[in-house]
Each structure stands twice: as C-alpha cells, then as structure tokens.
Design an enzyme around this catalytic site. Sequence first.
Site, PDB file in Angstrom:
ATOM      1  N   ARG A  48      45.268  47.330  42.642  1.00  0.00           N
ATOM      2  CA  ARG A  48      45.888  48.106  43.724  1.00  0.00           C
ATOM      3  C   ARG A  48      45.703  47.359  45.038  1.00  0.00           C
ATOM      4  O   ARG A  48      44.598  46.910  45.328  1.00  0.00           O
ATOM      5  CB  ARG A  48      45.244  49.503  43.858  1.00  0.00           C
ATOM      6  CG  ARG A  48      45.370  50.431  42.662  1.00  0.00           C
ATOM      7  CD  ARG A  48      46.773  50.987  42.471  1.00  0.00           C
ATOM      8  NE  ARG A  48      47.304  51.716  43.596  1.00  0.00           N
ATOM      9  CZ  ARG A  48      47.071  53.012  43.867  1.00  0.00           C
ATOM     10  NH1 ARG A  48      46.257  53.708  43.088  1.00  0.00           N
ATOM     11  NH2 ARG A  48      47.638  53.605  44.897  1.00  0.00           N
TER      12      ARG A  48
ATOM     13  N   GLN B 134      50.832  64.836  43.859  1.00  0.00           N
ATOM     14  CA  GLN B 134      49.375  64.898  43.715  1.00  0.00           C
ATOM     15  C   GLN B 134      48.770  66.096  44.437  1.00  0.00           C
ATOM     16  O   GLN B 134      47.696  66.564  44.074  1.00  0.00           O
ATOM     17  CB  GLN B 134      48.770  63.579  44.199  1.00  0.00           C
ATOM     18  CG  GLN B 134      49.064  62.447  43.221  1.00  0.00           C
ATOM     19  CD  GLN B 134      48.961  61.075  43.864  1.00  0.00           C
ATOM     20  OE1 GLN B 134      49.265  60.902  45.036  1.00  0.00           O
ATOM     21  NE2 GLN B 134      48.547  60.088  43.098  1.00  0.00           N
TER      22      GLN B 134
ATOM     23  N   ALA C 137      40.785  56.612  46.968  1.00  0.00           N
ATOM     24  CA  ALA C 137      40.046  55.415  47.380  1.00  0.00           C
ATOM     25  C   ALA C 137      38.584  55.416  46.929  1.00  0.00           C
ATOM     26  O   ALA C 137      38.118  54.432  46.338  1.00  0.00           O
ATOM     27  CB  ALA C 137      40.148  55.234  48.896  1.00  0.00           C
TER      28      ALA C 137
ATOM     29  N   ASN D  96      47.573  56.288  54.414  1.00  0.00           N
ATOM     30  CA  ASN D  96      47.332  57.363  53.447  1.00  0.00           C
ATOM     31  C   ASN D  96      48.623  57.606  52.679  1.00  0.00           C
ATOM     32  O   ASN D  96      49.653  56.972  52.924  1.00  0.00           O
ATOM     33  CB  ASN D  96      46.860  58.634  54.161  1.00  0.00           C
ATOM     34  CG  ASN D  96      46.319  59.677  53.191  1.00  0.00           C
ATOM     35  OD1 ASN D  96      45.515  59.357  52.310  1.00  0.00           O
ATOM     36  ND2 ASN D  96      46.740  60.918  53.331  1.00  0.00           N
TER      37      ASN D  96
ATOM     38  N   ARG E   9      42.314  57.573  40.568  1.00  0.00           N
ATOM     39  CA  ARG E   9      42.961  57.312  41.852  1.00  0.00           C
ATOM     40  C   ARG E   9      42.129  57.988  42.945  1.00  0.00           C
ATOM     41  O   ARG E   9      41.201  58.727  42.679  1.00  0.00           O
ATOM     42  CB  ARG E   9      44.396  57.827  41.857  1.00  0.00           C
ATOM     43  CG  ARG E   9      44.536  59.201  41.273  1.00  0.00           C
ATOM     44  CD  ARG E   9      45.542  60.058  41.945  1.00  0.00           C
ATOM     45  NE  ARG E   9      45.291  60.221  43.349  1.00  0.00           N
ATOM     46  CZ  ARG E   9      44.400  61.083  43.845  1.00  0.00           C
ATOM     47  NH1 ARG E   9      43.650  61.828  43.037  1.00  0.00           N
ATOM     48  NH2 ARG E   9      44.239  61.191  45.148  1.00  0.00           N
TER      49      ARG E   9
ATOM     50  N   ASP F 127      43.214  55.612  52.685  1.00  0.00           N
ATOM     51  CA  ASP F 127      42.855  54.493  51.829  1.00  0.00           C
ATOM     52  C   ASP F 127      42.395  53.281  52.615  1.00  0.00           C
ATOM     53  O   ASP F 127      41.722  52.417  52.072  1.00  0.00           O
ATOM     54  CB  ASP F 127      44.042  54.115  50.940  1.00  0.00           C
ATOM     55  CG  ASP F 127      44.294  55.164  49.873  1.00  0.00           C
ATOM     56  OD1 ASP F 127      43.944  54.918  48.718  1.00  0.00           O
ATOM     57  OD2 ASP F 127      44.818  56.243  50.205  1.00  0.00           O
TER      58      ASP F 127
END
Length: 369
Positions: free
Chosen positions: A99, A206, A58, A257, A56, A247
Amino acid sequence: MENLEKNILDYETVALDIEKHALVIIDQTQLPGRIEMLSLTDLKDIWEAIRLLKVRGAPAIGVAAAIGIYLAAEQIGTDDPQVFYEEFRKAKNYLAGSRPTAVNLFWALDRMEQVVRTHLTEGTAEIRRLLQREAIRIHDEDIEVCRRIGEHALTLVKPGDGLLTHCNAGQLATVKYGTATAPMYLGQERGYDFHIFVDETRPLLQGARLTASELHAAGMDVTLICDNMSASVMKKGLVQAVFVGCDRVAANGDTANKIGTSVVACVAKQYNVPLYVCAPTSTIDMTLGTGDEIPIEERAPEEITEMWYETRMAPESVKVYNPCFDVTAHSLIAAIITENGIARPPYKEAFRKLLPKPLPSAYNENINV
C-alpha cells in the site's frame, strides 16, 4: 468462519499466534455478513491481505506489517547475520509495496529493521527473538496510543453531543478503541450518550459495513447516512464535532484520509462544526512539506462500477477515476489529536513538541519500492 451472532468486538482485528507462527486477522472484506478469521503464514498471503484490504486502517496495517516481517524473518534459512539482513531487507521492501499511502506501514517496517541493524552481532536466533518481542510491543502499544487519543479527544466534546465520522477509523482499523472512534468508546464507558452519524463512505462502504457494525455492536446510538447527507445533518444542528482518522499527515498539517473526507471538512467549515483528525504520531511524516506530496493510491474501476451490485451499474466503456484517499487542507482542520497531546496551528511547530525522536530511516525510500 462464524456468523455475526457473536459480537465483532470479541475478536482481535490483528494478532500474532505464536504457537502457529501466524498473523491472525479478521477478513474485513467479508464484513458485515460474516466473520471470517484468517491465519496467514506466507509473506505473499500477508502482502495480499494488506493490498486487498482484508486488513486495513493505518494502525492495523502497521501492526500486521510488523508481525508479517517477523514471520518472514523466522523463515529465513541462514545463520549468517549479513545474509540474514539482506534477506530481511528483501522481505521488508516487498511488504512495503503493498500500500502506498498509509505511513504506518513504513514506520513499522523501519522500526523492525532497526532491531535487526542494532543486533547483527548477536546472532540470528537472538535477532528473531527480539523481532518477535518488537512486533508484540507494536501491537500492545497501539492499544495504549488509541486510548490516549480518546482521552484527549473527550476534552473537546461534552455529554450528549452529536458526532460524525467518515470511513472506519475504529477498532477494526486498529487493535482496540480505534483512533476517531476512541472518544466514542471511552464516552460509552462513561455514560456520555453521544449521538453518532456514520457516513457510508463510498465506494468501499467502510463506514456502513465496518464503523456502523462495530459501534452498533458496542451498543452506541448510531445513525447511518449517505455521504451526501452530511450537510443536511450539520445544517440542522445535529452534529457538534467531526472526528476522522488519517493515513498520513504532512508537516504543515495537511492529512490524507479515505476519499470524501475533504468534502466533509468543507461542509463542516461551512456550518462552523469543528473537524478533528485523530492521528497517532506514527502517521505524521515530517519528510513531506505539504499534502501535495502524499502519494495517493488509485484502485480498480470495478470497485465503483461492479462491486456491491448484482449486475454492472455503469456503461462498459465509461472512464472511471477511483482514488482511495483525498487530502484535507490544514486550514479546514480544527486540531490534530495525537497520543501525546492536541496539536493546533501552526502544525509544524506543534508536531515538533509532540513527536518522539525519529527513526534513522527515510519513509520515502520505501514508498518507491
């Protein structure tokens, strides 16, 4: 599988194993409890790894996609260039569906397709060789891009500053340095002694699981806070700058984001703390006028109601809304830091000066796969 007695920073987040013809990643869903390296050769497994956040961030998604489509090309069993290209396109479209928000995914796949399109007359063996070279180039470029973002970002802060970041835009989201954490890593090397606050970043945690882990492993002064504590630390004057990743960036400077970033931006505005978005030029999507056009991924309700809990923590019948990202308005962003320089409002004009020549392929074609 290894435990965390070995430093997480000793492992590459995403890499190509040429001998084994495999994409090698850290399974980030297992962190911080254990380090599990995955060696993926099948396109379906690579799609799943991206979709399920095993890889994960970007930039890391872009690198994984480039390696993944190269490996898929190696498995296309034809020497007919046109048939090869048709099969390549199918594989590309399949990966593009993993995604919807991170534009690096589509950018990397477009870049790999451009290699095929421009070398169709040279035979499939040569195309495969060039695809491998391009995947490695995308991997290596990411390190330099992040380092340059860090250099630009360091000009905006001073030694001893308090910094805050949200989610993980660190080494675990890239090949090295990270984007939002690049100034932190470079500052660590140069004795800046930053005091770093890390939002836990619900619901996937995260910030707690990944950013706190990697910055702590690097020996930085890190304090983990709940998402709703950012106002408290800013009001006390403990934070002089906020660095976040993203992202996707729209042409007007709106950025997508991890969910909660826009809340941090509003709080930072209230307390006159500059919020800087660290964005490789590959995340800037000039085909989208504003952030309202950015597709926002929605994820499973279980990430809120069940994940991280021994027993379900919400009523069975309750409705759940779980967007993975939110959009931060450009008016809340002090500057957007790219590898080619720092963009300030008006962003559309600034981006035109910083962006490389665009690829001849529209991102939106891939988003709807």
